[in-house]
Design a protein around this motif. Structure first.
Motif, short mmCIF file in Angstrom:
data_model
loop_
_atom_site.label_atom_id
_atom_site.label_comp_id
_atom_site.label_asym_id
_atom_site.label_seq_id
_atom_site.Cartn_x
_atom_site.Cartn_y
_atom_site.Cartn_z
N PHE A 104 -4.77 15.46 -0.41
CA PHE A 104 -4.55 14.03 -0.60
C PHE A 104 -5.19 13.32 0.58
O PHE A 104 -4.86 13.58 1.72
N ASP A 105 -6.15 12.45 0.28
CA ASP A 105 -6.88 11.77 1.33
C ASP A 105 -6.56 10.28 1.27
O ASP A 105 -7.14 9.55 0.47
N ASP A 106 -5.58 9.89 2.10
CA ASP A 106 -5.21 8.48 2.20
C ASP A 106 -4.87 7.87 0.85
O ASP A 106 -5.34 6.81 0.47
N VAL A 107 -4.00 8.57 0.12
CA VAL A 107 -3.72 8.19 -1.27
C VAL A 107 -2.60 7.15 -1.36
O VAL A 107 -1.52 7.34 -0.81
N THR A 108 -2.92 6.05 -2.06
CA THR A 108 -1.91 5.05 -2.37
C THR A 108 -1.85 4.92 -3.89
O THR A 108 -2.87 4.90 -4.55
N ALA A 109 -0.62 4.88 -4.40
CA ALA A 109 -0.46 4.69 -5.84
C ALA A 109 0.52 3.56 -6.08
O ALA A 109 1.63 3.58 -5.56
N VAL A 110 0.07 2.55 -6.82
CA VAL A 110 0.92 1.41 -7.11
C VAL A 110 1.08 1.32 -8.63
O VAL A 110 0.09 1.40 -9.35
N TYR A 111 2.32 1.17 -9.09
CA TYR A 111 2.52 0.95 -10.52
C TYR A 111 2.45 -0.54 -10.79
O TYR A 111 2.98 -1.34 -10.00
N PRO A 112 1.81 -0.91 -11.88
CA PRO A 112 1.70 -2.35 -12.18
C PRO A 112 3.08 -3.00 -12.28
O PRO A 112 4.00 -2.43 -12.87
N GLY A 113 3.21 -4.16 -11.70
CA GLY A 113 4.46 -4.90 -11.79
C GLY A 113 5.49 -4.51 -10.74
O GLY A 113 6.60 -5.03 -10.74
N GLN A 114 5.15 -3.53 -9.88
CA GLN A 114 6.11 -3.14 -8.85
C GLN A 114 5.54 -3.44 -7.46
O GLN A 114 4.42 -3.03 -7.16
N PRO A 115 6.30 -4.17 -6.66
CA PRO A 115 5.78 -4.58 -5.35
C PRO A 115 5.61 -3.38 -4.40
O PRO A 115 4.63 -3.29 -3.67
N GLN A 116 6.56 -2.45 -4.47
CA GLN A 116 6.55 -1.29 -3.57
C GLN A 116 5.62 -0.21 -4.13
O GLN A 116 5.77 0.18 -5.28
N PRO A 117 4.67 0.30 -3.34
CA PRO A 117 3.85 1.38 -3.86
C PRO A 117 4.67 2.67 -4.02
O PRO A 117 5.56 2.93 -3.23
N ALA A 118 4.35 3.46 -5.06
CA ALA A 118 5.05 4.73 -5.28
C ALA A 118 4.64 5.74 -4.21
O ALA A 118 5.45 6.56 -3.78
N LEU A 119 3.40 5.67 -3.80
CA LEU A 119 2.94 6.46 -2.66
C LEU A 119 2.13 5.53 -1.77
O LEU A 119 1.38 4.70 -2.27
N HIS A 120 2.30 5.67 -0.44
CA HIS A 120 1.57 4.78 0.47
C HIS A 120 0.82 5.59 1.52
O HIS A 120 1.42 6.24 2.36
N ARG A 121 -0.49 5.57 1.41
CA ARG A 121 -1.39 6.20 2.39
C ARG A 121 -0.95 7.62 2.76
O ARG A 121 -0.71 7.93 3.93
N VAL A 122 -0.85 8.44 1.75
CA VAL A 122 -0.40 9.82 1.96
C VAL A 122 -1.59 10.72 2.24
O VAL A 122 -2.59 10.70 1.53
N ASN A 123 -1.48 11.51 3.30
CA ASN A 123 -2.47 12.52 3.61
C ASN A 123 -1.78 13.87 3.64
O ASN A 123 -0.75 14.03 4.29
N ALA A 124 -2.34 14.82 2.91
CA ALA A 124 -1.75 16.16 2.92
C ALA A 124 -2.80 17.14 2.46
O ALA A 124 -3.69 16.81 1.68
N GLU A 125 -2.67 18.37 3.00
CA GLU A 125 -3.61 19.40 2.57
C GLU A 125 -2.82 20.66 2.28
O GLU A 125 -2.02 21.09 3.10
N ILE A 126 -3.00 21.20 1.09
CA ILE A 126 -2.29 22.41 0.71
C ILE A 126 -3.32 23.51 0.47
O ILE A 126 -4.23 23.34 -0.35
N GLU A 127 -3.16 24.61 1.21
CA GLU A 127 -4.17 25.68 1.14
C GLU A 127 -3.91 26.56 -0.08
O GLU A 127 -2.80 26.61 -0.62
N LYS A 128 -4.93 27.30 -0.40
CA LYS A 128 -4.82 28.27 -1.49
C LYS A 128 -3.75 29.31 -1.14
O LYS A 128 -3.69 29.80 -0.02
N GLY A 129 -2.86 29.57 -2.10
CA GLY A 129 -1.83 30.59 -1.90
C GLY A 129 -0.60 30.12 -1.16
O GLY A 129 0.31 30.90 -0.91
#
Lengths: 306, 228
Positions: B4-29
């Motif tokens: 996840f590279d600086d991921v923001t997710a906003v649902y239409p009609g909602q002021p608060q983003p569901a995810l805000h600037r999330v960075n994460a890396e999950i390795e194989k296994g």
């Protein structure tokens, strides 16, 4: 593939009543559509037959008619017959017209003989003499629809008393028949639209009852065509049934109503035959397949996108 | 495997983003717990991985692909690399255990001979040998979840997403399910599990990513449910 067919079959079984209703709707709509094709063909055939018979008659001046006003033309000298020179000029000019196929001269005497033949059992025949008839030219056209040019030329020629043309009689009739054709087409289009909406709606319901399966299919990565195909096949099966039924309906109509009844009864008209029935059936098949394929594609789309 | 590279997710009609600037890396296994209260963004996180929705901004990479560049018609193929398990199992009630698991192979057009070989194998792995002919309503919750797991892994996905898989199960049964997920992880699949279940997280001591109101507040190796 076997799995898709099994899904289709179970879908049909599950919605037997629904599938039957869809088929009947399609049958009625497609049959009416086929009838509208037949009506159009019938009008075409009648037009062809009548237009073939159409001639333009150019009446020449007589002593009696000279100077009388007439609707379409009057280049007569009052009290004078058309002179032989004028007659020749008319004939050459008409023959030179590119739309004209043939020019026939019919003298008073010939016309009188025709008249007596036509009314041989009527007392009217004795009230006229050959002098009451007119010399005339009968013009056959290359294309019966292209009559205006010839008529416009004929009315200007000296020695022409009147130009008569059957289009004046037939055109309103054909206008009415054309209205009939378009009315039938409009009605058929409306019914086909209604059938399409019903199919789309039925498939939507069927997809809704299977939404859990569809969700899992999407989850494990089933391709869109794999998910849609059972629905398309389902409505296509109904469509094929409807195509066969309406094909038979149209064929029966042509055989029992037109060929067996109407044709012997009104022999003077031209009637459609099996070739028209085949044209109608072909149209029914094409429309039916489209009706079976397009609505389910549209109504399952929302189950495919994410 | 998942980034996840600086991921923001906003649902239409909602002021608060569901995810805000999330960075994460999950390795194989890796085996990762995704924790947080309801509405913290866990489900959105999972949906983004499955490409069921697009981020409002930022990029999600899964199995070497940028998901925002993925063509619509490529999505089904992409999803075959991801197995998913839900809290409510989502089994087909009219089908037997065998049929439920086989369904995932059938819809990918696999051959019957292949299916007949693979399904018993995976049922053995999840511990359901002998129950092939049962229907979901004849089984316990734990057994149903095992069927769902078998279906999720039958096509050998690279990633297994588990959305509260123990949410409907009692603690003893949950332990069994966790052992199973652990075994699947050891076979090479990357597992991301969203959960509320503190016991499970504390026992396993795996990596923990915690979300609070759409913000990534903790990313800890060998973590526990409550912050230490």
């Amino acid at each position: 593939m076997r799995h898709i067919l099994r899904e289709t079959w179970s879908g049909l079984k599950r919605n037997r009543a629904m599938a039957f209703a869809v088929m009947v709707t399609m049958w009625v709509s497609l049959s009416l559509f086929g009838v509208s094709v037949l009506v159009a063909e019938q009008v075409d055939v009648m037009k062809g037959r009548w237009y073939d018979k159409i001639e333009i008659s150019v009446f020449l001046c007589t002593k009696v008619h000279g100077g009388a006003t007439d609707l379409s033309a009057n280049t007569c000298e009052p009290g004078q017959e058309t002179t032989p020179a004028q007659r020749e000029l008319i004939q050459t000019r008409l023959e030179a017209n590119p739309d004209v196929q043939e020019v026939l001269y019919e003298s008073k005497g010939e016309r009188f003989a025709d008249f007596q033949e036509a009314y041989k059992n009527s007392p009217i025949k004795d009230t006229f003499t050959a002098e009451d008839m007119q010399d005339s030219f009968r013009i056959k056209l290359k294309d019966p629809e292209q009559y205006e040019g010839v008529m416009n030329e004929a009315v200007t020629l000296p020695g022409v008393q009147a130009v008569q043309d059957l289009h004046q009689v037939l055109d309103p009739l054909f206008a009415a028949l054309n209205a009939l054709v378009w009315g039938a087409r409009g009605l058929a289009a409306l019914l086909i639209f209604a059938a399409a909406v019903q199919i789309a709606n039925t498939i939507k319901l069927s997809a809704f009852t299977r939404r859990k399966e569809l969700g899992i299919m999407r989850l494990v990565g089933a391709s869109n065509s794999y998910i849609t195909l059972p629905f398309v096949l389902e409505s296509l099966a109904a469509a094929v049934g409807a195509i066969i039924c309406s094909g038979l309906t149209v064929a029966a109509l042509v055989k029992f109503v037109v060929i067996d009844r109407a044709k012997p009864f009104i022999d003077t008209l031209a009637w459609i035959g099996w070739d028209a029935a085949w044209v109608a059936i072909l149209w029914i098949a094409v429309t039916g397949v489209a009706l079976g394929v397009i609505p389910p594609l549209l109504s399952t789309r929302r189950y495919l996108n994410v | 495997m998942i980034t996840f590279d600086d991921v923001t997710a906003v649902y239409p009609g909602q002021p608060q983003p569901a995810l805000h600037r999330v960075n994460a890396e999950i390795e194989k296994g890796e085996f990762v717990f995704l924790i947080g209260s309801s509405g913290s963004g866990k489900s959105t996180f999972m949906r983004l991985i499955r490409h069921e929705q697009r981020p409002t901004s930022g990029k999600v990479y899964v199995a070497g692909k940028v998901l925002s560049n993925l063509r619509q018609w490529k999505v089904p193929e992409f999803r075959r690399q991801i197995g998913t398990v839900f809290q409510d199992f989502r089994l087909l009630p009219g089908k037997t255990v065998f049929e439920n698991v086989a369904f995932a192979m059938q819809v990918l057009g696999k051959r019957t001979s292949e299916i007949k070989e693979a399904v018993p194998e995976v049922l053995e792995l999840v511990g359901l040998t002998g129950l092939e002919g049962r229907r979901p309503d004849e089984m316990s919750g734990g057994e149903q979840q095992r069927v769902a797991i078998a279906r999720a892994i039958i096509n050998r996905p690279k990633i297994l997403l588990a959305d509260e898989p123990t949410g409907n199960l009692d603690p003893a049964t949950s332990v069994g399910i966790m052992r199973l997920l652990d075994r699947i992880n050891r076979r090479g699949a990357t597992v991301v599990m969203a959960t509320h279940d503190a016991n499970v997280v504390d026992q396993m001591r795996r990596r923990v990513i915690e979300l609070v109101q759409g913000e990534l507040v903790r990313d800890q190796q060998r973590g526990v449910y409550g912050a230490e």
